[in-house]
Design an enzyme around this catalytic site. Structure first.
Site, PDB file in Angstrom:
ATOM      1  N   LEU A   1      -3.025  -2.126   6.883  1.00 38.54           N
ATOM      2  CA  LEU A   1      -3.457  -0.826   6.386  1.00 38.54           C
ATOM      3  C   LEU A   1      -2.362  -0.303   5.465  1.00 38.54           C
ATOM      4  CD1 LEU A   1      -4.743   0.864   9.684  1.00 38.54           C
ATOM      5  CD2 LEU A   1      -6.149  -0.067   7.845  1.00 38.54           C
ATOM      6  N   ASP A   2      -2.755   0.552   4.532  1.00 39.87           N
ATOM      7  CA  ASP A   2      -1.770   1.188   3.668  1.00 39.87           C
ATOM      8  C   ASP A   2      -0.746   1.958   4.489  1.00 39.87           C
ATOM      9  OD1 ASP A   2      -2.309   0.476   1.098  1.00 39.87           O
ATOM     10  OD2 ASP A   2      -3.569   2.197   0.662  1.00 39.87           O
ATOM     11  N   LYS A   3       0.378   2.207   3.904  1.00 41.02           N
ATOM     12  CA  LYS A   3       1.439   2.985   4.542  1.00 41.02           C
ATOM     13  C   LYS A   3       0.903   4.299   5.101  1.00 41.02           C
ATOM     14  CE  LYS A   3       5.700   5.487   3.385  1.00 41.02           C
ATOM     15  NZ  LYS A   3       6.650   5.837   2.293  1.00 41.02           N
TER      16      LYS A   3
ATOM     17  N   ARG B   1     -10.528   3.689  -1.730  1.00 41.56           N
ATOM     18  CA  ARG B   1      -9.909   4.688  -2.592  1.00 41.56           C
ATOM     19  C   ARG B   1     -10.347   4.507  -4.046  1.00 41.56           C
ATOM     20  NH1 ARG B   1      -3.779   3.774  -1.054  1.00 41.56           N
ATOM     21  NH2 ARG B   1      -3.459   5.494  -2.530  1.00 41.56           N
TER      22      ARG B   1
END
Length: 379
Positions: free
Chosen positions: A189-191, A293
């Site tokens: 997952l993204d930060k 996104r």
């Protein structure tokens, strides 16, 4: 094991979970989320088999039309994304990774139908130090961990960032994971994206989970709060590739130039409507970097707090000062992976896990609800 929920007293009662029912029944490839997300490297059309014996790795895969004509090391990186490019190159040079039963060179071009075979001993990771930090563990057995990842947490070490990541914490909790590819990580997952991740604790589990990702039988469902209103749910079908000028970003490819772009399909449903925003339940048919996104920004409904794909904050006419401040100060993209399901690598039992909304997301939902209840004449 089939139904596990990570609860939080800080979250509001979720009035909209029923809206996800039609999304959670279908298989889902891995998370779109992340420039870090190596699951995006898993070839959609690759065919591969894998098995393990102690620390000896056995992998085989066939070069697809999509990869035909590329270098051996580039193809290997796509077909065996659980290993680093450098490690794969070393195995090619040593002859442990062969093409059509013959030793080849990293830069040698391969074509459709060629078979890559990997038989190698995987040695422990030496430059990722274990660091004892709390991990929110939803489930654990001898074979895997399911973690509820917080925001502001990088999943995997990278050049210039060898400490402070989730992997460093996992290695402290599971020292034997140092002998696994990428410390047991099979997706990311993204930060600043929160939610559920599964981490392998054995080579057998790692091999099985990677295969499930390749076959798109791992299901993950997200919540995302976006700007604007929707009449109904829908699907975004638009290829994604690197942004033509900002190389750290992704973008929907233009119809006239899809070279290097990959098919990307995102399904969404309405979880809850607000006056100027929508809380969505999102499922991915493909797993591209930053897919949710990018697709939401593409259809002019960017995620709240997404400074990469919605860098300029625009005040909404008619919104109270209180909500305007909440929106302006929200520190990350409003995206949360709240449901995860897969087949257990050993028992073959279907496992499904859920977690509540994190506090910042829940507070945002409450602020949007409060705004809708505010008298219109009140400023």
């Amino acid at each position: 094991m089939s139904n596990t929920t990570a609860n939080s007293d800080q979250n509001p009662q979720d009035k909209t979970l029923e809206a996800t029912a039609d999304l959670t029944k279908e298989p889902l490839l891995d998370d779109n989320e992340s420039s870090d997300d190596f699951s995006d490297s898993i070839s959609d059309s690759s065919t591969s088999d894998s098995c393990i014996s102690d620390n000896i790795i056995h992998r085989s895969a066939t070069v697809t039309e999509e990869l035909s004509g590329k270098r051996c090391d580039q193809i290997a990186a796509k077909l065996f994304p659980e290993f680093s490019r450098g490690k794969l190159q070393s195995w090619i040079v040593s002859g442990e990774l062969t093409a059509d039963k013959q030793q080849c060179k990293p830069r040698q071009k391969l074509f459709i139908g060629s078979q890559l075979d990997l038989t190698a001993e995987f040695t422990p990771v030496s430059d990722w130090a274990p660091e004892s930090r709390p991990i929110n563990i939803v489930f654990e057995d001898d074979h895997l961990l399911v973690i509820n990842k917080p925001d502001n947490c990088v999943v995997h070490p990278a050049p210039g960032l060898l400490s402070g990541t989730l992997v460093n914490s996992v290695l402290a909790h599971c020292p034997n994971n140092s002998a696994l590819p990428r410390g047991g990580i099979v997706h990311r997952l993204d930060k600043d994206t929160t939610g559920l991740m599964v981490v392998a604790k054995s080579l057998e589990a790692h091999s099985s989970l990677v295969r499930q990702l390749q076959q798109r039988t791992v299901s993950r469902v997200y919540r995302a709060i976006v700007k604007g209103n929707f009449i109904s749910g829908g699907t975004v079908d638009a290829p994604i590739g690197r942004h033509p000028s900002a190389r750290t970003k992704m973008a929907v490819a233009k119809a006239s130039d899809t070279h290097g772009a990959k098919v990307a399909v995102t399904h969404y449903r309405i979880a809850e409507r607000f006056a100027h925003h929508t809380d969505l339940t999102v499922k991915l048919e493909t797993g591209r970097t930053h897919q949710i996104r990018v697709h939401m920004a593409h259809i002019k409904h960017p995620l709240i707090g997404d400074k990469t794909y919605n860098s300029r904050y625009q005040q909404i006419s008619g919104v109270s000062k209180e909500l305007d401040e909440v929106l302006r100060q929200f520190p990350r993209q409003a995206l949360h992976a709240f449901q995860l399901s897969f087949e257990h690598p050993v028992t073959q039992e279907m496992c499904e896990f859920k977690c509540d909304l994190p506090k910042d997301y829940a507070d945002l939902v409450n602020a949007l609800r409060a705004e809708d209840k505010r008298p219109k004449f009140e400023e």
